[in-house]
Motif scaffolding. Sequence first.
Motif, mmCIF file in Angstrom:
data_model
loop_
_atom_site.group_PDB
_atom_site.id
_atom_site.type_symbol
_atom_site.label_atom_id
_atom_site.label_comp_id
_atom_site.label_asym_id
_atom_site.label_seq_id
_atom_site.Cartn_x
_atom_site.Cartn_y
_atom_site.Cartn_z
ATOM 1 N N ARG A 80 -12.677 -23.140 33.463
ATOM 2 C CA ARG A 80 -12.379 -21.857 32.810
ATOM 3 C C ARG A 80 -13.108 -20.708 33.511
ATOM 4 N NH1 ARG A 80 -14.106 -23.646 27.168
ATOM 5 N NH2 ARG A 80 -15.369 -21.805 27.456
ATOM 6 N N ARG A 81 -12.458 -19.557 33.512
ATOM 7 C CA ARG A 81 -13.015 -18.341 34.130
ATOM 8 C C ARG A 81 -14.368 -17.954 33.541
ATOM 9 N NH1 ARG A 81 -8.140 -16.553 33.085
ATOM 10 N NH2 ARG A 81 -6.770 -16.606 34.866
ATOM 11 N N VAL A 99 -9.945 -27.227 33.020
ATOM 12 C CA VAL A 99 -8.579 -26.807 32.700
ATOM 13 C C VAL A 99 -7.577 -27.792 33.303
ATOM 14 C CG1 VAL A 99 -6.883 -24.959 33.020
ATOM 15 C CG2 VAL A 99 -9.273 -24.395 32.589
ATOM 16 N N GLU A 116 -9.821 -20.620 37.369
ATOM 17 C CA GLU A 116 -8.392 -20.589 37.037
ATOM 18 C C GLU A 116 -7.583 -19.743 38.016
ATOM 19 O OE1 GLU A 116 -7.736 -20.865 32.421
ATOM 20 O OE2 GLU A 116 -9.552 -19.671 32.841
#
Length: 151
Positions: A80-81, A99, A116
């Motif tokens: 995840r960012r 993810v 991402e």
Amino acid sequence: MLKRARMIADLQFGRGCGRALFGEDTTFMLSNTGRLRHLHRDGERIATVRARDGLLTLSALGAKLLYDFLPPPRQRVVIRRDVAPYVAKGGTAFAKHVVSVDPEVRAGEEVLVVDEDGRLIATGRAVLAPEEMMAIRRGPAVLVRSGQDED
């Protein structure tokens, strides 16, 4: 020694990775026992040969070279960012942050950690198999060895 390093990389990461990681300008250091140990380019470490199994661990430079050569999703774990800055500083990539992951990755393998948006964040050792990374919500997925933002 260069030929040997390329063979190890091709075996570990796939055909062509040896040349992508280790150009003609690659220098190497041997261990006290005369075995291949560290590989460098312009004085910066690319990879180290692990004594226990003879496979490579990548530095930030080695990860970048492999990232540039391999098409997504090969050898990648996508996180995840929002946790990317933490992992880029060398923090562990936890399973709950994963993810997606290359289905060909095996636990214990050297992997590239990307966000991402596909940006390289870190390199490290996968602790879980891909199915486990996606199903388990607790514990580490990748033990980060080298983050791209480490000082």
